[in-house]
Design an enzyme around this catalytic site. Sequence first.
Site, mmCIF file in Angstrom:
data_model
loop_
_atom_site.group_PDB
_atom_site.id
_atom_site.type_symbol
_atom_site.label_atom_id
_atom_site.label_comp_id
_atom_site.label_asym_id
_atom_site.label_seq_id
_atom_site.Cartn_x
_atom_site.Cartn_y
_atom_site.Cartn_z
ATOM 1 N N GLU A 193 62.925 6.788 27.449
ATOM 2 C CA GLU A 193 63.487 5.545 26.952
ATOM 3 C C GLU A 193 64.246 4.955 28.138
ATOM 4 O O GLU A 193 65.103 5.620 28.729
ATOM 5 C CB GLU A 193 64.435 5.841 25.787
ATOM 6 C CG GLU A 193 64.832 4.611 25.007
ATOM 7 C CD GLU A 193 65.907 4.921 23.968
ATOM 8 O OE1 GLU A 193 66.019 6.079 23.533
ATOM 9 O OE2 GLU A 193 66.646 3.993 23.624
ATOM 10 N N ASP A 233 76.665 0.938 22.595
ATOM 11 C CA ASP A 233 76.734 2.127 23.439
ATOM 12 C C ASP A 233 78.156 2.621 23.595
ATOM 13 O O ASP A 233 79.103 1.846 23.628
ATOM 14 C CB ASP A 233 76.137 1.821 24.818
ATOM 15 C CG ASP A 233 74.621 1.857 24.772
ATOM 16 O OD1 ASP A 233 74.089 2.950 24.482
ATOM 17 O OD2 ASP A 233 73.972 0.815 24.975
#
Lengths: 413, 239
Positions: free
Chosen positions: B37, B48
């Site tokens: 990824e 995140d």
Amino acid sequence: MNVPHYWYNINVDLLRPLPPPIDPYEADSRIALLMRILPSELLDQEFTPLRYVPIPEEIRELYERMGRPTPFKRAYGLERVLGNGVRIYYKFEGALPAGSHKLNTAIPQVYYAIKDNAKEVVTETGAGQWGLAVSLAAALLGVKATVFMTRNSYLNKTQRVLFMRTYGADVYPSPSELTKYGREAIKARPDHPGSLGLAITEAIDFTLMGEGRKYIPGSVLGFVVLHQTVIGQEVLQQMPEEPDLVIGCVGGGSNFSGFSFPMIGARLRNEGFEKTRFLAVESKAAPKLTSGRYTYDFPDTGGLLPMVKMLTLGHDYVPPPTHAAGLRYHGAAPSLSMLVKEGVVEARAYGQEEVMEAARLFARTEGIIPAPESAHAIKAAIDEARRMPKGSVIFFNLSGHGLLDVDAYGNTR
Amino acid sequence: MEIRKPGIGAYVTATYPNKNDFLNAIRCLSEVSDFLEVGIPTNNPKYDGPVIRKTHFASELKGLDAVNVAKYGKVPTILMGYVEDYVNNLELVAKVASEAGASSVLFPDLLFEHLDKLEEYVMAMRNHSLRPTFFISSNTPHRLVNVLVRYEPLFIYLGLYAATGIKLPLYIERNIKEVRKLVDNITLIAGFAINTPEMVKLVIGAGADAVVVGTALVDKLANPMACAEFMLSLRGGLP
Ligand SMILES: Cc1ncc(COP(=O)(O)O)c(C=O)c1O
């Protein structure tokens, strides 16, 4: 009629997924901080994939001992005065011993704190409804409660302070000398009136300062809304007919959501309530639903918690004083905010005078002196009943009684 | 390209800390991972955690320029970006991804913030011979998950926690089991804060087909040996 076995989680039935909480880019992760301050089971409930979350047996028993299911009553007296053949029902959460719906989440939150070996729960309170409920829950379950109460309320709502102490809680006016934030605030301004945001900051700081402490919040977060659905789960069993209109007042959104979400959820799943309108009523002092922005913002003024996407007036918005101190809050629960945004829930704001007038009418016709917060729902019920066709049906949530709101009723005409 | 089941994928942010180290990292990780990824660096990595956020801010290049430095395809590679950066450029992202050899572009904020772009996103993927992929959380509405399944995505990615790398006391086993019921036999990938073989075992055992590791890799990226060793140790958690 039994106390429900499940809380209802509307998140899995919403038209859109709830955006996750996020951290601001600067400073430490607030999401990581949650783990240190909140009972772990509550964090799990914030993200649960279950539609129906089982209510632990110990909590069900306490709910029952404290008077759940609460009454679901027809407002015959009020109907007679209005005289146009609209049927009005209300759920009476003020029948609980601390006088409001707040006990519904105080009990499970304290219960889960103890499961994490907490010896003490710490919280903040504005008007004192939440602090009183936490104090009672802590007494019932056998831990200490420490409550930071905004100084202004502490000085004015003396009965609630007294009753929190009667339940065994430590109550401090915020700002206090106990935390560095409090000391700084006092130093900057010796007569500081306090604010809910500062009280939250002090409560969280105090939690982090000692061993065996957990912090518990009174509204807005998903698990608080979840616990409050015990109200609506009961209504589903108690209601004699389907309503045309469902009404509740909104501070952080927990009582409105707890009352209405089981019905709204049924509607979202095409399982009834097709013709029902849902109306959330706020105070003109904090009109986030009617004039707020739908955006990421902090739930607390101090910005210690992660940001959530909600309708908000901005976390530094300071609402003007109002008798309904429990509605003086800048944002609304993310799930409720989304439902308002999507048009599933309507919203309206009322001013203080018209609301207190409705409160007096209700007191004289139904015998119950309502909390000024709950009176917002009453005002809307009266206004709507006057407009609706004969035979229409209204449900509203009477989230608390006003027997301790001496200041609000002090100049009654 | 299908994702091998059970499998482990590695997450890296494109051109972090610089182009060279990134190229070395994907070369090495391709040997020890079933898929990759690759994050498209952004100024706004909102879901995140602090560790991966830093990689976005510190990457040598930004945006599609950063993913363009490599040719992917040795193992299935999925680009990961925030759709808010590309709302009006979905076709462009799909084109770049396809030309670079990626299999899909995963937008974690698509369903949360731009649900109205769902159809357009699926079309952009298909127009460039890519498969759609979707990111969900444990409490994503059940009816929406049913809709996603009908698009026959390459996989559905379940974010186990609220942000990458930050573990919370959630019953992730139960959450995976519940989501597994909703996604039928679509490949289910889980990630966020996975850092031990035990956790890999638990997540796969609960019903995920594959896991992605990101945060735990970041400090090992500069050292191909450490990086490979770590991935191999995690593979020990696979059945
Ligand atoms: C009696 C009463 N009703 C309503 C509220 C509003 O809170 P919420 O919207 O979170 O239920 C409060 C808050 O203090 C309250 O005391």
